[in-house]
Design a protein around this motif. Sequence first.
Motif, short mmCIF file in Angstrom:
data_model
loop_
_atom_site.label_atom_id
_atom_site.label_comp_id
_atom_site.label_asym_id
_atom_site.label_seq_id
_atom_site.Cartn_x
_atom_site.Cartn_y
_atom_site.Cartn_z
N ASP A 159 21.43 32.99 -49.27
CA ASP A 159 20.51 31.93 -49.70
C ASP A 159 19.22 32.53 -50.25
O ASP A 159 18.66 32.05 -51.24
N ARG A 160 18.75 33.60 -49.61
CA ARG A 160 17.50 34.22 -50.10
C ARG A 160 17.74 34.83 -51.48
O ARG A 160 16.89 34.72 -52.37
N ASP A 161 18.93 35.44 -51.68
CA ASP A 161 19.22 36.06 -52.98
C ASP A 161 19.29 35.02 -54.10
O ASP A 161 18.76 35.22 -55.18
N THR A 240 -0.76 36.04 -49.56
CA THR A 240 -0.66 34.59 -49.35
C THR A 240 0.80 34.18 -49.19
O THR A 240 1.16 33.39 -48.30
N VAL A 241 1.66 34.74 -50.06
CA VAL A 241 3.10 34.43 -49.98
C VAL A 241 3.64 34.86 -48.62
O VAL A 241 4.37 34.11 -47.95
N ARG A 242 3.26 36.06 -48.19
CA ARG A 242 3.75 36.55 -46.89
C ARG A 242 3.27 35.65 -45.75
O ARG A 242 4.03 35.32 -44.85
N LEU A 243 1.99 35.26 -45.81
CA LEU A 243 1.45 34.44 -44.72
C LEU A 243 2.14 33.07 -44.69
O LEU A 243 2.53 32.58 -43.63
N ALA A 244 2.30 32.49 -45.89
CA ALA A 244 2.99 31.19 -45.96
C ALA A 244 4.43 31.34 -45.44
O ALA A 244 4.91 30.53 -44.65
N GLY A 245 5.08 32.43 -45.87
CA GLY A 245 6.48 32.64 -45.47
C GLY A 245 6.63 32.94 -44.00
O GLY A 245 7.68 32.69 -43.41
N SER A 246 5.58 33.48 -43.38
CA SER A 246 5.70 33.88 -41.97
C SER A 246 5.93 32.69 -41.05
O SER A 246 6.39 32.84 -39.93
N SER A 247 5.61 31.48 -41.52
CA SER A 247 5.84 30.31 -40.68
C SER A 247 7.27 29.78 -40.84
O SER A 247 7.67 28.83 -40.17
N GLY A 248 8.02 30.38 -41.77
CA GLY A 248 9.39 29.91 -42.01
C GLY A 248 9.47 28.93 -43.17
O GLY A 248 10.50 28.30 -43.40
N ALA A 249 8.36 28.80 -43.93
CA ALA A 249 8.37 27.88 -45.09
C ALA A 249 9.40 28.34 -46.12
O ALA A 249 9.75 29.52 -46.18
N ASN A 250 9.89 27.41 -46.94
CA ASN A 250 10.95 27.77 -47.90
C ASN A 250 10.37 28.61 -49.05
O ASN A 250 9.18 28.56 -49.32
N PRO A 251 11.25 29.37 -49.74
CA PRO A 251 10.74 30.31 -50.76
C PRO A 251 9.98 29.65 -51.90
O PRO A 251 9.04 30.24 -52.43
#
Length: 433
Positions: A159-161, A240-251
């Motif tokens: 899914d990530r790919d 910012t992307v990493r911090l947003a993603g760290s909560s499990g938010a979608n790509p």
Amino acid sequence: MTHKRSLILNENTHTLCELPILSGTTGPDVIDVETLYKQTGMFTYDPGFTSTASCSSTITYIDGEAGILLYRGYPIEQLAEKCTFLEVCYLLLNGELPSSTELLDFQSTITIHTMVHDQLTNFFKGFRRDAHPMAIMVGVVGALSAFYHDALDIKSKKDRDISAIRLIAKVPTIAAMCHKYSTGLPFMYPQNKLSYVENFMRMMLATPCDDFVPNPVLVRALDRILILHADHEQNASTSTVRLAGSSGANPYACITSGIACLWGAAHGGANEAVLNMLKEIADVSRIPSYIAKAKDKNDAFRLMGFGHRVYKNHDPRAKLMRATCHEVLTELGLHDDPLFKLALELERIALEDPYFIEKKLYPNVDFYSGIVFHALGIPSNMFTALFAMGRTVGWIAHWDEMIADPDQKIGRPRQLYTGSKMRNIPENHGKST
Ligand code: CMC
């Protein structure tokens, strides 16, 4: 690798604290402060992250003193000369350059995902015609998550790919649509026979009334510009992307947060600001007064496109961008254009000025990219959208690296509180006196 221990003394409590020092493959060692609070009751304080490594990463390395930039170990100069943007995307995502079969496969996968869901076009109509393209990008790229429920399990590599492919393929289509919408022109659909950059140039610059004839010099220049923007380790938008993603938010939500952060004039918004500044200066005779303004502590004006947090030497991307800039100006016969003459004169004067020399303020990538984009006929309000197109792969590679890390935690910085101490609401609050 942990190799030694650092001792830190808390002067208030007289406690000694032992902290490990970690070494990477190259670059400065870092003090691992993870247990500092537990050991001393103190936090570290570094508001602009000037001395803080926020994560470990295998993707990009910068030596700001030496002017070195490596993607997965390869120098940016070699990548810009020998590779295409899509090869660099593959490298950033997978860690190695593709074989010729892998590249063909990757190119065709990207190509077949360039079209957007037709219902996505409805989102544009909700924006005013004069909306800034970056404002529209933030809304529309974020809306992509509403279309791909089938592949939003971030724990699944598959899914990530597919999310990475969709974002790299669709962001140029969306960027071009933002431009077309704000100029009242019809959207141009992608064409699978064209290369990634040709496709974008056609969607952006052509209309259904005109045939698009790609100029190979300009296509190669734009491809190289995308390579130069593809990644830049833990810059503001990537963090910012990493911090947003760290909560499990979608790509899609995470990349949108990166686009929003990039828009700021201290970051990717600088390329648009460079052109606005050149238009404001307007004449070579006015350069000295603007240089004086930039040096004046009481004036908020800064020379846009100059200076960098990490590079205290020439920005290697700026050197390559400068060469690209001259290639494009020569190809288009624009060396005598007043705006370009002004830019080159500003560059010359600033590089000789003691203030800029002492503070190590060199032209950065945005100084030249603004000039090249202008020469390519791209309107200035689209410059940062092009930066976002190039950077999408870097953002997604960092997001993927973070999610794949089994020790990944939500990012949650602490603070030095300087507000009121605890107090009580007065008994007579809200009662008339
Ligand atoms: N014009 C005039 N003075 C400047 C400039 C400039 N462009 N940039 C920095 N300075 C001065 C600043 O006033 C400060 O002086 P002092 O030490 O006397 O207080 C000193 O240089 C250090 O600046 P800083 O703001 O502490 O440095 P920083 O690392 O926090 O900021 C920067 C880096 C890029 C935000 C800054 O140089 C800047 O605002 N440049 C203009 C905007 C720009 O071109 N941004 C694009 C960056 S490259 C693309 C990207 O990665 O996004």
